[in-house]
Write a protein that holds these residues in place. Structure first.
Motif, PDB file in Angstrom:
ATOM      1  N   GLN A  84     -38.353 -24.567 104.943  1.00  0.00           N
ATOM      2  CA  GLN A  84     -37.030 -24.676 104.321  1.00  0.00           C
ATOM      3  C   GLN A  84     -35.993 -25.332 105.228  1.00  0.00           C
ATOM      4  O   GLN A  84     -34.831 -25.451 104.851  1.00  0.00           O
ATOM      5  N   THR A  85     -36.396 -25.765 106.405  1.00  0.00           N
ATOM      6  CA  THR A  85     -35.438 -26.327 107.374  1.00  0.00           C
ATOM      7  C   THR A  85     -35.275 -27.842 107.268  1.00  0.00           C
ATOM      8  O   THR A  85     -34.523 -28.417 108.058  1.00  0.00           O
ATOM      9  N   LEU A  86     -35.924 -28.474 106.331  1.00  0.00           N
ATOM     10  CA  LEU A  86     -35.904 -29.939 106.278  1.00  0.00           C
ATOM     11  C   LEU A  86     -34.485 -30.509 106.213  1.00  0.00           C
ATOM     12  O   LEU A  86     -34.166 -31.470 106.923  1.00  0.00           O
ATOM     13  N   ASP A  87     -33.628 -29.930 105.394  1.00  0.00           N
ATOM     14  CA  ASP A  87     -32.254 -30.451 105.301  1.00  0.00           C
ATOM     15  C   ASP A  87     -31.527 -30.354 106.640  1.00  0.00           C
ATOM     16  O   ASP A  87     -30.809 -31.279 107.027  1.00  0.00           O
ATOM     17  N   LEU A  88     -31.712 -29.239 107.356  1.00  0.00           N
ATOM     18  CA  LEU A  88     -31.088 -29.099 108.678  1.00  0.00           C
ATOM     19  C   LEU A  88     -31.647 -30.152 109.639  1.00  0.00           C
ATOM     20  O   LEU A  88     -30.906 -30.770 110.402  1.00  0.00           O
ATOM     21  N   HIS A  89     -32.952 -30.329 109.599  1.00  0.00           N
ATOM     22  CA  HIS A  89     -33.592 -31.312 110.471  1.00  0.00           C
ATOM     23  C   HIS A  89     -33.092 -32.725 110.165  1.00  0.00           C
ATOM     24  O   HIS A  89     -32.712 -33.474 111.076  1.00  0.00           O
ATOM     25  N   MET A  90     -33.069 -33.084 108.901  1.00  0.00           N
ATOM     26  CA  MET A  90     -32.647 -34.441 108.519  1.00  0.00           C
ATOM     27  C   MET A  90     -31.174 -34.699 108.869  1.00  0.00           C
ATOM     28  O   MET A  90     -30.783 -35.836 109.115  1.00  0.00           O
ATOM     29  N   ALA A  91     -30.371 -33.652 108.910  1.00  0.00           N
ATOM     30  CA  ALA A  91     -28.962 -33.790 109.286  1.00  0.00           C
ATOM     31  C   ALA A  91     -28.763 -33.720 110.804  1.00  0.00           C
ATOM     32  O   ALA A  91     -27.630 -33.772 111.284  1.00  0.00           O
ATOM     33  N   GLY A  92     -29.856 -33.587 111.549  1.00  0.00           N
ATOM     34  CA  GLY A  92     -29.764 -33.534 113.006  1.00  0.00           C
ATOM     35  C   GLY A  92     -29.252 -32.224 113.555  1.00  0.00           C
ATOM     36  O   GLY A  92     -28.902 -32.137 114.732  1.00  0.00           O
ATOM     37  N   GLN A  93     -29.224 -31.188 112.736  1.00  0.00           N
ATOM     38  CA  GLN A  93     -28.644 -29.916 113.169  1.00  0.00           C
ATOM     39  C   GLN A  93     -29.587 -29.049 114.009  1.00  0.00           C
ATOM     40  O   GLN A  93     -29.174 -28.007 114.497  1.00  0.00           O
ATOM     41  N   LEU A  94     -30.826 -29.482 114.185  1.00  0.00           N
ATOM     42  CA  LEU A  94     -31.769 -28.714 114.997  1.00  0.00           C
ATOM     43  C   LEU A  94     -32.087 -29.397 116.320  1.00  0.00           C
ATOM     44  O   LEU A  94     -32.714 -28.808 117.188  1.00  0.00           O
ATOM     45  N   ALA A  95     -31.619 -30.618 116.470  1.00  0.00           N
ATOM     46  CA  ALA A  95     -31.854 -31.364 117.708  1.00  0.00           C
ATOM     47  C   ALA A  95     -31.058 -30.749 118.852  1.00  0.00           C
ATOM     48  O   ALA A  95     -29.959 -30.231 118.661  1.00  0.00           O
ATOM     49  N   ASN A  96     -31.648 -30.779 120.011  1.00  0.00           N
ATOM     50  CA  ASN A  96     -31.012 -30.357 121.267  1.00  0.00           C
ATOM     51  C   ASN A  96     -30.729 -28.868 121.358  1.00  0.00           C
ATOM     52  O   ASN A  96     -30.031 -28.441 122.280  1.00  0.00           O
ATOM     53  N   LYS A  97     -31.253 -28.077 120.436  1.00  0.00           N
ATOM     54  CA  LYS A  97     -31.143 -26.623 120.568  1.00  0.00           C
ATOM     55  C   LYS A  97     -32.261 -26.155 121.497  1.00  0.00           C
ATOM     56  O   LYS A  97     -33.342 -26.727 121.533  1.00  0.00           O
ATOM     57  N   PHE A  98     -31.994 -25.099 122.226  1.00  0.00           N
ATOM     58  CA  PHE A  98     -32.975 -24.548 123.153  1.00  0.00           C
ATOM     59  C   PHE A  98     -33.808 -23.515 122.400  1.00  0.00           C
ATOM     60  O   PHE A  98     -33.254 -22.592 121.799  1.00  0.00           O
ATOM     61  N   MET A  99     -35.143 -23.690 122.439  1.00  0.00           N
ATOM     62  CA  MET A  99     -36.019 -22.820 121.658  1.00  0.00           C
ATOM     63  C   MET A  99     -37.171 -22.322 122.504  1.00  0.00           C
ATOM     64  O   MET A  99     -37.662 -23.011 123.396  1.00  0.00           O
TER      65      MET A  99
END
Length: 185
Positions: A84-99
């Motif tokens: 369900q995270t595709l929209d967040l990924h496509m908007a760049g909202q998951l880049a550069n987060k520490f995981m």
């Protein structure tokens, strides 16, 4: 820092690891959001849980992911949430987060490392900064904590069977990821 802990727990072992990490992060003064994902047969409940968890995921600086190992991979509820995270990924909202990742399996050599790596494959696509547990302190050199990829617990198929050694390792993982994330901001 804003920390999200998103996890699925079947027997309670991953839940105990999540609580150990959350309690430590809160004691350090961080803003922590904790989300336990539903079982597949409870998906009618999942919509609201996932909606809030997705918002916290987008807002977090640091994300700790927890799952039981399922044949060397993440559990179905975790995979369902990640899908369900595709929209967040496509908007760049998951880049550069520490995981980082923590897991529990029923047996020793039950797929702990490959389960962590299955989550890391997702993080690579997102452009996240993966922080492995490493073997950098004594907490990771104990008989129960020798997984350099993430924290792993062996439940022995017993519910709520997380030894203190694993809780100590979770506190170490929180310290490590906060230190690395804080040093780059």
């Amino acid at each position: 820092m804003k920390i999200a802990i998103i996890y699925h727990s079947f027997t309670g072992n991953v839940h105990q690891l999540a609580r150990a990490g959350a309690d430590h992060a809160e004691a350090l003064g961080h803003d922590v959001a904790v989300h336990r994902l539903c079982e597949i047969d409870e998906l009618d409940r999942a919509t609201e849980i996932h909606k809030v968890a997705l918002a916290d995921l987008a807002d977090a600086d640091i994300v700790l992911w927890g799952t039981p190992g399922r044949y060397g991979s993440m559990s179905a509820p975790m995979k369902y949430f990640i899908d369900q995270t595709l929209d967040l990924h496509m908007a760049g909202q998951l880049a550069n987060k520490f995981m980082t990742t923590f897991v529990s399996t029923a047996t020793n050599h039950g797929g702990q490392e490959s389960t962590v790596l299955s989550l890391n494959n997702v993080f690579y696509h997102w452009g996240a900064v993966i922080v492995p547990a490493g073997v950098t302190r004594p907490e990771q050199l104990t008989p129960l904590n020798q997984n350099p990829y993430g924290i792993s617990s062996v439940s022995g198929r017993q519910p709520d069977n997380v030894p203190e050694e694993n809780r100590v390792a979770m506190r170490y993982l929180v310290d490590r990821i906060v230190s690395i994330a804080g040093g780059t901001r």
